[in-house]
Design an enzyme around this catalytic site. Structure first.
Site, PDB file in Angstrom:
ATOM      1  N   HIS A   1       7.255   6.604  19.726  1.00  0.00           N
ATOM      2  CA  HIS A   1       8.631   6.523  20.216  1.00  0.00           C
ATOM      3  C   HIS A   1       9.620   6.492  19.055  1.00  0.00           C
ATOM      4  O   HIS A   1      10.771   6.087  19.232  1.00  0.00           O
ATOM      5  CB  HIS A   1       8.776   5.303  21.121  1.00  0.00           C
TER       6      HIS A   1
ATOM      7  N   LYS B   1      -2.175 -10.932 -10.802  1.00  0.00           N
ATOM      8  CA  LYS B   1      -3.160 -10.489 -11.791  1.00  0.00           C
ATOM      9  C   LYS B   1      -2.660 -10.800 -13.208  1.00  0.00           C
ATOM     10  O   LYS B   1      -3.359 -11.378 -14.021  1.00  0.00           O
ATOM     11  CB  LYS B   1      -3.426  -8.993 -11.636  1.00  0.00           C
TER      12      LYS B   1
ATOM     13  N   ARG C   1      -4.184  -3.163  -6.910  1.00  0.00           N
ATOM     14  CA  ARG C   1      -4.249  -2.670  -5.520  1.00  0.00           C
ATOM     15  C   ARG C   1      -5.672  -2.584  -5.007  1.00  0.00           C
ATOM     16  O   ARG C   1      -5.904  -2.184  -3.870  1.00  0.00           O
ATOM     17  CB  ARG C   1      -3.520  -1.329  -5.412  1.00  0.00           C
TER      18      ARG C   1
END
Ligand code: F6P
Length: 556
Positions: free
Chosen positions: A384, A206, A268
């Site tokens: 897990h 940007k 973002r």
């Protein structure tokens, strides 16, 4: 402006939380068969079940009252009207204008920016078409089949996440790479896989001043020249995506090879702009446009639906309830979809860079907790790893479970197994397991009384851990667009209620400034440098040590 935590609606929620202290979420379900219907809704191809949060009708009423007191609807209107709601940077916030298909016009400072958006999108479409049909050629006349997106933060995470999410939509024969880290290994490992004659470097920034991106872009350029390219060939292999024409020109990329966006698009929030070029090149422009249309469908819902039926607003409100009244300092994003494996990283920036703030827009302290720590992994991998803490740890963690009912890639019974876990984990987090149930289970296993007494405390799950389920039929460009827009608006709503500016990011600056100073104090390999003394003892000591190691390494 009063801190939101001082107003009557906040106090009502504090009283609700205290009143629910002895109530279990499991009990709320047992007592209320209509809970799922009441606390779920559908919009833009997404279904949200927020019933597994410790809320009641009164809590929802009070949350809506809080949002109303914070003038959420007014703030929403000001955003879509193009007001400079990013007050610290005096900028409008109009990423929704990038994906408007309703023929609305958006004005910034009197200028109709809808025309600019349309014109730039048309240039992107034309460029994609010419790359795909081979009309755009590299220096030796070969078609360009590989894209390397060089960017960081919003100029990397969004495109990377979307390209990964839309794997089945990839244009046949095309490859996409993303280089973000200033660690030279990222670029070097990527370059090793490239054919310089068929590679297009997309320099995405940007500001076009970001150190990581410019360093990687310069090194990519040097590599291209070292591989036989000439200066005049650069135009065939490098394009820029930016708001900064001067810096792009100074880098040596001419205006024809630049795709523009504008300062009213936050980094973002930029994947819908020219920053999406790498997505469009990899999945085809039509699919990129479908992504925009999916986001547009969520925008339409967000702007029109009353707060009580508004998916982003409700997701924001239950998130705020968990953060401020249920003590959840962390929020997990858990996509049960391998292709969404970069969604947690993407949402980390979107949420934490937006709402990781401690002062309100007027500069006063917020007076309550703001954005939570966002983390996550795809299910079932996370199960897990860190779910143990979610089930039995001492801190409350809230979570979003995200899944598609139909897989992009059906394979045997994999998807049923995945969905079974998507359903079972939130149920376990909600229900927990009581002492009695733990004892019963151990008895059923034939354990001795002393083993039961010893093991039972370890087998108790407190339950009541808050989760949302976000379900879609299938992960498509449209549903992905809607999902991302859902989170964008959720974050906006929370920022409005907390009274913070979700659209600046000054917190990333201090480290950058210090890095510039330290950079001058680190010795080049082999160079003698006097010990730096300008920092704290820890930083000085580490600088000395690194300089010494690098000198030694050079000696070997
Ligand atoms: O350092 C933070 C940040 O400014 C992000 O907000 C932004 O997405 C990223 O850096 C990259 O910025 P740019 O696109 O200007 O290179």
């Amino acid at each position: 402006m009063t801190s939101v935590s001082k107003i009557a609606q906040w106090k009502a929620l504090e009283a609700d939380a205290a009143g629910l202290a002895e109530t279990s979420l499991r009990g709320l379900f047992a007592d209320d068969p209509g809970r799922f219907e009441r606390f779920s809704l559908e919009a833009a191809g997404l279904f949200l079940d927020y019933s597994k949060n410790k809320i009641t009708d009164a809590v929802v009423d009070h949350l809506i009252a809080l949002a109303t007191a914070a003038d959420l609807e007014g703030a929403r209107a000001r955003m879509v009207a193009g007001e400079a709601i990013n007050a610290t940077e005096n900028r409008a916030v109009l990423h929704a204008a990038l994906r408007d298909f309703a023929g609305r016009t958006y004005h910034v400072g009197g200028e109709d920016v809808s025309r600019l958006v349309y014109a730039e999108r048309t240039r992107m479409k034309d460029f994609c078409g010419r790359v795909h049909d081979g009309a755009v050629k590299g220096r030796t006349g070969k078609a360009l089949d590989t894209v390397v997106n060089i960017g960081i933060g919003g100029s990397d995470l969004g495109p990377l996440m979307a390209v990964e999410a839309l794997r089945p939509y990839w244009v046949k024969g095309r490859r996409a790479f993303f280089v973000s880290n200033v660690d030279g290994q990222h670029l070097a490992d990527t370059l090793a896989q490239l054919d310089p004659e068929t590679t297009l470097f997309v320099i995405a920034s940007k500001t076009f001043t970001t150190e990581e991106t410019l360093t990687n872009a310069q090194s990519a350029r040097a590599w291209f020249l070292a591989q036989g390219g000439a200066e005049e060939d650069i135009a065939k292999h490098f394009v820029a995506l930016s708001t900064n024409e001067h810096a792009v020109a100074a880098f040596g990329i001419d205006a024809d090879n630049m795709f523009r966006f504008w300062d009213w698009v936050g980094g973002r929030y930029s994947l819908w702009s020219a920053i999406g070029l790498s997505i469009a090149l990899q999945v085809g422009f039509d699919n990129f446009e479908k992504l925009l249309r999916g986001a547009h469908a969520m925008d339409e819902h967000f702007r029109a639906a009353p707060l009580r039926e508004n998916m982003p607003a409700l997701l924001a409100l239950v998130g705020l309830w968990n953060r401020n009244f249920m003590g959840a300092g962390a929020h997990a994003v858990l996509p049960y979809d391998q292709h969404l494996h970069r969604l947690p990283a993407y949402l980390q920036q979107l949420d934490m860079e937006s709402n990781g703030k401690r002062v309100r827009a007027d500069g006063a302290a917020v007076g309550c907790a703001t954005g939570p720590v966002i983390f996550g992994e795809p299910g079932t991998n996370g199960q897990h790893a860190f779910y143990q803490l979610m089930h039995q740890g001492t801190d409350a963690v809230s979570a979003d479970f995200i899944a598609a009912a139909v897989s992009q890639t059906e394979l045997g019974d994999h998807h049923e197994k995945l969905l079974a876990n998507f359903l079972a984990q939130p149920e376990a987090l909600m229900r927990g397991r009581t002492q009695e149930e733990a004892r019963e289970e151990l008895t059923g296993e034939g354990r001795t009384q002393s083993a039961i007494d010893r093991l039972a405390p370890h087998k108790v799950f407190p339950g009541g851990r808050p989760t949302n389920a976000i379900l879609m039929e299938k992960l498509t460009p449209e549903t992905l667009g809607a999902l991302i827009a859902l989170y964008e608006h959720k974050i906006f709503c929370q920022g409005v209620i907390w009274g913070i500016n979700s659209f600046d990011q000054f917190g990333v600056e201090l480290g950058k400034q210090l890095a510039r100073t330290v950079r001058g104090e680190l010795a080049a390999i082999g160079e003698e440098k006097p010990a730096a003394r300008a920092h704290d003892a820890s930083t000085n000591g580490l600088i000395d040590r690194i300089n010494a190691i690098r000198r030694r390494a050079e000696g070997n």
